[in-house]
Design a protein around this motif. Sequence first.
Motif, PDB file in Angstrom:
ATOM      1  N   SER A  14       0.822  -1.210   0.000  1.00 29.49           N
ATOM      2  CA  SER A  14       0.000   0.000   0.000  1.00 29.49           C
ATOM      3  C   SER A  14       0.858   1.264   0.000  1.00 29.49           C
ATOM      4  O   SER A  14       0.334   2.371  -0.141  1.00 29.49           O
ATOM      5  N   LEU A  35       0.777  -7.530   0.331  1.00 33.32           N
ATOM      6  CA  LEU A  35       0.489  -7.472   1.762  1.00 33.32           C
ATOM      7  C   LEU A  35       0.521  -6.040   2.258  1.00 33.32           C
ATOM      8  O   LEU A  35       1.322  -5.226   1.783  1.00 33.32           O
ATOM      9  N   ALA A  36      -0.335  -5.745   3.202  1.00 34.93           N
ATOM     10  CA  ALA A  36      -0.334  -4.447   3.872  1.00 34.93           C
ATOM     11  C   ALA A  36      -0.880  -4.677   5.270  1.00 34.93           C
ATOM     12  O   ALA A  36      -1.390  -5.758   5.582  1.00 34.93           O
ATOM     13  N   TYR A  37      -0.797  -3.667   6.112  1.00 38.14           N
ATOM     14  CA  TYR A  37      -1.335  -3.831   7.463  1.00 38.14           C
ATOM     15  C   TYR A  37      -2.165  -2.622   7.865  1.00 38.14           C
ATOM     16  O   TYR A  37      -3.379  -2.651   7.796  1.00 38.14           O
ATOM     17  N   SER A  38      -1.514  -1.534   8.212  1.00 39.70           N
ATOM     18  CA  SER A  38      -2.265  -0.372   8.703  1.00 39.70           C
ATOM     19  C   SER A  38      -3.070   0.301   7.598  1.00 39.70           C
ATOM     20  O   SER A  38      -4.072   0.952   7.868  1.00 39.70           O
ATOM     21  N   GLN A  39      -2.645   0.124   6.342  1.00 44.23           N
ATOM     22  CA  GLN A  39      -3.359   0.760   5.234  1.00 44.23           C
ATOM     23  C   GLN A  39      -3.751  -0.265   4.179  1.00 44.23           C
ATOM     24  O   GLN A  39      -3.639  -0.026   2.981  1.00 44.23           O
ATOM     25  N   ALA A  40      -4.214  -1.420   4.625  1.00 45.33           N
ATOM     26  CA  ALA A  40      -4.644  -2.455   3.693  1.00 45.33           C
ATOM     27  C   ALA A  40      -5.814  -1.943   2.847  1.00 45.33           C
ATOM     28  O   ALA A  40      -6.795  -1.433   3.377  1.00 45.33           O
ATOM     29  N   LYS A  41      -5.665  -2.059   1.537  1.00 40.74           N
ATOM     30  CA  LYS A  41      -6.681  -1.570   0.613  1.00 40.74           C
ATOM     31  C   LYS A  41      -7.264  -2.735  -0.161  1.00 40.74           C
ATOM     32  O   LYS A  41      -6.826  -3.879  -0.023  1.00 40.74           O
ATOM     33  N   GLN A  45      -3.872  -8.206   0.947  1.00 40.87           N
ATOM     34  CA  GLN A  45      -4.138  -8.999   2.140  1.00 40.87           C
ATOM     35  C   GLN A  45      -3.548  -8.309   3.363  1.00 40.87           C
ATOM     36  O   GLN A  45      -2.437  -7.769   3.296  1.00 40.87           O
ATOM     37  N   LYS A  46      -4.292  -8.331   4.447  1.00 42.92           N
ATOM     38  CA  LYS A  46      -3.836  -7.707   5.681  1.00 42.92           C
ATOM     39  C   LYS A  46      -3.040  -8.711   6.495  1.00 42.92           C
ATOM     40  O   LYS A  46      -3.521  -9.809   6.786  1.00 42.92           O
ATOM     41  N   ASP A  48       0.077  -8.659   9.736  1.00 42.36           N
ATOM     42  CA  ASP A  48       1.029  -7.994  10.618  1.00 42.36           C
ATOM     43  C   ASP A  48       2.350  -8.753  10.550  1.00 42.36           C
ATOM     44  O   ASP A  48       2.464  -9.867  11.065  1.00 42.36           O
TER      45      ASP A  48
END
Length: 307
Positions: A14, A35-41, A45-46, A48
């Motif tokens: 992201s 992959l993303a975490y705090s700004q998964a769009k 896939q979210k 951590d």
Amino acid sequence: MPEVNKRVLVTGASGVLGNAVYHAFKDAGCDVTGLAYSQAKKGLQKLDLSDKSAVEAFFKKNTFDWVIHCAAERRPDAFKEGNPGAKAAAELNAEVPGHLTQLCKAQDSCTLVYISTDYVFDGKKGANIPYKPNSSTNPLQEYGKTKRGGEKAVLDVDGAKVVVLRVPVLYGPAPKNSDSAVNILIDIVKDQSGKNHKMDHYAIRYPTNVLDIANFLVTISGLDKELPRIMHYSADQPFTKYEMCQIFGRILGLPNIDHITSDNSEPVDAVSRPYNCQLSTEETKQVVGDLKCSDFETWWREHLAKQ
């Protein structure tokens, strides 16, 4: 070009660089997971990356040919003493890369590319620049130290297929100008609030387009030869932040940016920044030939004209 069925994982998909890398591999016909975490769009896939159990479970369910590890805390100020997020930022930059490399090694054919930074060098005046991939590192601040820690972590995994790719300050398409240390200068140039801004006219930077880096990564993923374990990718046009502001002023038809004054003094704040960390790209050119880096002003003229 890489094989159409090549399986690619992009962490930090992201972010400004990660998003460009994600789409470059998709456009090349690869099977890409972002992959993303705090700004998964949407479409990403979210996950951590600091949750080792979750990451290990993810790798048990999925196999990859290439992992492009873009996820990182890029803001040097985030590592200031007393910042509540400093510990997590250090873990993301210095510890997560080694864990991912171990998981890639277990998949045998998987290569991990760790995106690092020119800030692993001190860039002091009088330094022997440009820095080569085998030049001694000596980061000045915690951001550079954690990224150097990440380099060591991936390179120390015996038998793993890894490439450490060092890059300088980045620019390119971004959801918000504040997502890039270069893009944000546009907002400062356009600021009509009456606020005065002192702009660094001391440190020399080599802004590099994320689209160019993304295309470069696609290129090396398709090469049928062993890659160097440390590579540099950088444009060769030097600018201070003040000089970049002047360019944006010309492009935007705001040549008299009187609200921005140049600051030629050496930074004395809590976060030391290098004077000149120019990266040598000669070794990289021996592998891929022309790096095809965008001309800074030309790209911005075309990009801003579309907005």
